[in-house]
Design an enzyme around this catalytic site. Structure first.
Site, PDB file in Angstrom:
ATOM      1  N   ASP A 198     -29.294 -74.955  23.667  1.00 14.56           N
ATOM      2  CA  ASP A 198     -28.472 -76.163  23.738  1.00 14.56           C
ATOM      3  C   ASP A 198     -27.767 -76.375  22.408  1.00 14.56           C
ATOM      4  OD1 ASP A 198     -27.749 -79.052  24.497  1.00 14.56           O
ATOM      5  OD2 ASP A 198     -28.979 -78.444  26.200  1.00 14.56           O
ATOM      6  N   ASP A 207     -40.539 -88.832  18.347  1.00  9.50           N
ATOM      7  CA  ASP A 207     -41.105 -88.368  19.612  1.00  9.50           C
ATOM      8  C   ASP A 207     -41.128 -86.843  19.732  1.00  9.50           C
ATOM      9  OD1 ASP A 207     -42.037 -90.586  20.893  1.00  9.50           O
ATOM     10  OD2 ASP A 207     -40.254 -90.938  22.101  1.00  9.50           O
ATOM     11  N   ASP A 220     -24.713 -81.912  18.261  1.00  4.07           N
ATOM     12  CA  ASP A 220     -24.529 -83.248  18.818  1.00  4.07           C
ATOM     13  C   ASP A 220     -25.873 -83.698  19.386  1.00  4.07           C
ATOM     14  OD1 ASP A 220     -24.865 -82.178  21.401  1.00  4.07           O
ATOM     15  OD2 ASP A 220     -22.708 -82.024  21.766  1.00  4.07           O
ATOM     16  N   HIS A 222     -26.880 -83.959  22.562  1.00  2.14           N
ATOM     17  CA  HIS A 222     -27.239 -83.466  23.893  1.00  2.14           C
ATOM     18  C   HIS A 222     -28.558 -82.695  23.888  1.00  2.14           C
ATOM     19  CE1 HIS A 222     -26.976 -80.813  27.469  1.00  2.14           C
ATOM     20  NE2 HIS A 222     -26.244 -81.788  27.993  1.00  2.14           N
ATOM     21  N   ASN A 236     -47.317 -92.099  21.445  1.00  2.55           N
ATOM     22  CA  ASN A 236     -46.839 -91.920  20.080  1.00  2.55           C
ATOM     23  C   ASN A 236     -46.783 -93.247  19.337  1.00  2.55           C
ATOM     24  OD1 ASN A 236     -45.832 -90.463  17.927  1.00  2.55           O
ATOM     25  ND2 ASN A 236     -43.704 -90.659  18.589  1.00  2.55           N
ATOM     26  N   ASN A 325     -21.642 -80.054  37.090  1.00  2.09           N
ATOM     27  CA  ASN A 325     -21.203 -81.439  37.286  1.00  2.09           C
ATOM     28  C   ASN A 325     -19.824 -81.518  37.927  1.00  2.09           C
ATOM     29  OD1 ASN A 325     -23.539 -82.280  36.083  1.00  2.09           O
ATOM     30  ND2 ASN A 325     -22.621 -82.854  34.139  1.00  2.09           N
ATOM     31  N   ASP A 366     -31.548 -74.430  44.056  1.00  3.27           N
ATOM     32  CA  ASP A 366     -32.938 -74.213  44.470  1.00  3.27           C
ATOM     33  C   ASP A 366     -33.665 -75.525  44.722  1.00  3.27           C
ATOM     34  OD1 ASP A 366     -33.170 -71.291  44.324  1.00  3.27           O
ATOM     35  OD2 ASP A 366     -32.832 -71.564  42.178  1.00  3.27           O
ATOM     36  N   SER A 390     -27.481 -81.683  33.516  1.00  9.41           N
ATOM     37  CA  SER A 390     -28.153 -81.380  32.249  1.00  9.41           C
ATOM     38  C   SER A 390     -29.462 -82.140  32.125  1.00  9.41           C
ATOM     39  CB  SER A 390     -27.255 -81.776  31.066  1.00  9.41           C
ATOM     40  OG  SER A 390     -26.232 -80.850  30.866  1.00  9.41           O
TER      41      SER A 390
END
Length: 783
Positions: A198, A207, A220, A222, A236, A325, A366, A390
């Site tokens: 990615d 986290d 970025d 994403h 956490n 998308n 799938d 995504s």
């Protein structure tokens, strides 16, 4: 023979790819608790109440088989909206356990516990109080809540509808992947690594801290968002407060491999970072991206990138990719989601379990997973909600890592098929291009690795050649003994029927790893391949298939069979299911014992073992003419039709002549037979006698038994005086459908069988007429 071979060249477009997420602001949310206030649990004793055979649940309580008039009356007063067994898979044999001290103990028969839903909370309270007083009920109590110890304390977990949907975002209750239920089984292993291919992952996010290796670059937000969905830490603390979100897998480690849309070096770089992730120990690689043409249009195929995924597959790595998308923008076929073998391709759903309109729908989908408004981590210490396939994809990668951690011996194909078969079917029944096999369910996936399911990884050798294609040209890459290049080939379909121990609720699939055959893909990347021929799975067999090739070079010189000859093929496959155990009849029990005149009783075949779909067949010999028999599953209904009349001289203990019937219980694993002689008594035990004669105090029509019935029931009545008798059955429109009695009869007790085989399901009216009285009863035929 002179053969002209044309080489296939792929015109290389500039490599561009964009991330598939559409950023959508978080909608206002509201909280909705999981409400069980209107549901009660009831333990009904045997021979008091049953749900008709092969019926999982009822919304109409009148269809229950109720054997007590008092209980029937009590149930009629309740506002029941649904009833089903609380433990539908519980078997009688589960009541016997051996302790660690080798002591035999008996447990409650939980198959007798039913879940009953009422209209509201007050009705549920009244129902529990009412049913608690019934003789046929051991307990009746309101259902309630439990708080799992494994629900994370992260302060934004309650916003993550994709993991646990309570309706908090305005969506549908339980439209989620059942993550808390899965975590009660397993929360993940730090021995498992997920590669995040990615834009980079912020390993310093609270986290994600301590979980991320590989590239430290972030182009970025994403990649960090995707990583958090898959494997954000649970429970956490940050600044001494419960903090953040939680990932599907709490403990998996992450291998970040970053690329930048505008600055990447193209397909070779993608190939490199995919292989790096595999070499650095990634068991799963997540791919929330797509390949683009230079005009930013999706749909570009890359042989280079395909080879990277082929290599990962050969090394037993699970690859998960987004479908795209473009669902509302041309629905364009795209890659890597469309590569085929070795890729689990994921579409997106929303908080109502509906297909997300942006989600690309194609024949390569799938499964599906939540992908709309998904809350997760972003670089720094923040969080944001994004939408896109995504976001759906890392949910599946997280489930894959849970499965691999729970059973490290699973192959990549095992993980793919477990995820596919455990998905909750949505949309059109079965696979469809919008949802695949359904929206994924982490809990069900892990249940497949627990008892009573068994997963058997097996192999078979040698196959039969089912025919071949003509010759054609293809490119072969990465094949042992062959240089990469163009070849003339003839493809052979090789199959083998294999047998395994009988199973039920079962699945079978081929595993590529270890199999010696290739797929039909062209170009062919020499990926080992084995699949199941559709429609061939039985309780103990399945037909497997792979392909081998006769290969010639471009000069038409024979090179050999690849990867082997049909007779030397190895098929690797997996069978997952519940062991099918042959039934054994241990006893036949009669109720009541004896069966008196005018009484219908039962004889029940009891099993000491047996599983799966068990069928029962009954036969009899020497049956008296005044005995009526009907059968339903493992129960024989015996009606003693011996007529006691007012003029009958009474002799106590007048036993009926012996006759025998036989029950055969069978399934695909075997059968068991047992014979039984019912005990009938034609005396007047329990009836009032005057001067050694029967004294019937009133004329009465009893409720038929069984009711509901299919197709035979017994109608009993009694006459106070000698009279003309008419006994007829009418449909709900008042049309006569059967005349059972039309004659004069003496005072006494009578029973008449009624067979509704020629009638449709529904309510019918049975009417008894005598010289001075008319009585009616409703009877219910269910088929």
């Amino acid at each position: 023979m002179k053969t002209i071979v044309s080489k296939v060249f792929r015109f290389k477009t500039l490599f561009l790819f964009i991330l598939m997420s559409t950023l959508i602001s978080v909608s206002n949310a509201y909280s909705q608790s999981k409400d069980l206030d209107n549901e009660i649990l009831v333990y009904f004793l045997p021979d008091s109440l049953e749900i008709p055979l092969k019926v999982a649940e009822l919304t109409d309580a009148s269809k229950l088989i109720i054997k007590s008039k008092k209980l029937e009356s009590a149930l009629k007063k309740l506002s029941i909206t649904n009833i089903k067994k609380a433990f539908p898979d519980f078997n009688a044999k589960d009541t016997i356990r051996i302790t660690s001290k080798n002591e035999k103990i008996k447990l409650p028969n939980m198959s007798r516990v039913f879940r009953i839903k009422l209209k509201d909370k007050e009705d549920a309270k009244l129902a529990s109080e009412t049913l608690s007083k019934e003789n046929g009920v051991l307990f009746a109590e309101q259902n309630g809540y439990a708080s799992s110890d494994l629900i994370p304390s992260d302060n934004r977990f309650n916003e993550q509808y994709s993991l646990n949907n309570t309706g908090q975002t305005g969506g549908t209750f339980d439209a989620d992947i059942d993550a808390p239920e899965a975590w009660n089984i397993f929360t993940g292993s730090s021995l498992i690594k997920v590669g995040i291919i990615d834009t980079g992952v912020d390993g310093n996010h609270p986290d994600l801290s301590g979980k991320v290796s590989g590239s430290q670059i972030q182009y970025d937000e994403h990649g960090t968002h995707v990583a958090g969905i898959c494997a954000a830490r649970a429970n956490n603390l940050y600044n001494n407060q419960n903090y953040g979100v939680v990932g599907v897998d709490w403990n998996a480690l992450l291998v970040s491999k970053a690329f930048n849309d505008a600055k990447s070096t193209g397909d070779p770089y993608l190939y490199q970072i995919i292989n790096e992730a595999v070499n650095e120990g990634a068991n799963i690689i997540n791919n929330s991206w797509k390949l683009l043409f230079d005009n930013s249009q999706a749909g570009r195929y890359s042989t280079t990138v395909r080879m990277a995924f082929a290599n990962a597959y050969k090394q037993n790595v699970v690859a998960v990719a987004s479908s795209g998308n473009t669902g509302d923008k041309g629905n364009i076929y795209q890659y890597p989601g469309g590569f085929g073998q070795g890729i689990i391709t994921v579409a997106a759903t929303d908080h109502n379990d509906q297909w997300a309109p942006f989600s690309t729908y194609k024949n390569y989908v799938d499964v599906s997973a939540p992908g709309s408004d998904i809350l997760s981590t972003i670089p720094g210490t923040g969080f944001a909600s994004f939408s896109g396939t995504s976001m759906a994809t890392p949910h599946v990668s997280g489930i894959a890592s849970l499965l691999k951690g729970y059973n490290p011996n699973l192959y990549n194909d095992d993980i793919e098929y477990i995820i596919r078969h455990s998905a909750e079917d949505k949309g059109t029944t079965g696979w469809d291009q919008y949802y695949g096999t359904g929206r994924v369910n982490a809990y069900k996936a892990l249940q497949f690795l627990q008892s009573p399911y068994q997963l058997n990884q097996l192999s078979a050798y040698g196959g039969t050649d089912y025919g071949s294609t003509g010759t054609f040209n293809t490119i072969i890459y990465g094949a042992s003994g062959l240089a990469d290049g163009v070849y003339i080939v003839k493809r052979h379909d090789v199959r083998k029927t294999i047998y395994f121990s009988p199973m039920y609720d079962h699945y079978a699939w081929g595993r590529g790893i270890g199999s010696t055959g290739w797929s039909i893909e062209s170009p062919n990347f020499a990926m080992p391949y084995c699949d199941v021929v559709e429609g061939t799975l039985t309780t103990n067999s399945v037909q497997l298939r792979t392909y081998v090739y006769e290969v010639w070079n471009i000069a038409y010189q024979f090179v050999g069979w690849y990867p082997t000859t049909p007779s030397n093929v190895t098929f690797n496959y997996t069978v997952l299911g519940k062991p099918l155990i042959a039934p054994v009849i241990s006893s036949i029990t009669q109720t009541p014992n004896p069966i008196g005149s005018g009484v219908t009783g039962t004889a029940t075949a009891n099993l000491s073992q047996g599983s799966g779909n068990i069928s029962y067949s009954w036969s009899y010999i020497n049956k008296p003419s005044w005995v009526s028999l009907s059968f339903s599953g493992n129960v024989a209904y015996i009606t003693n039709d011996y007529v006691l009349q007012k003029t009958t001289s009474i002799q106590q203990g007048a036993l009926a002549p012996a006759f025998t019937f036989t029950c055969v219980a069978s399934n695909s694993a075997g059968s068991s037979t047992m014979s039984y002689q019912p005990y009938l008594d034609n005396s007047l035990s329990g009836n009032q006698l005057v001067n050694n004669k029967l004294n019937v105090e009133e004329t009465k029509l009893d409720q038929n038994y069984p009711n509901p019935f299919n197709p035979v029931t017994t109608i009993k009545y009694q006459l106070k005086e000698k009279s003309y008798v008419s006994l007829k059955v009418y449909d709900i429109m008042g049309r006569e459908v059967a005349m059972l009695i039309n004659t004069k009869q003496e005072s006494g007790y009578y029973s008449v069988p009624f067979n509704g085989a020629s009638l449709s399901s529904g309510v019918y009216i049975c009417i008894l007429k005598t010289n001075d009285i008319t009585i009616s009863k409703k009877i219910l035929l269910t088929k």
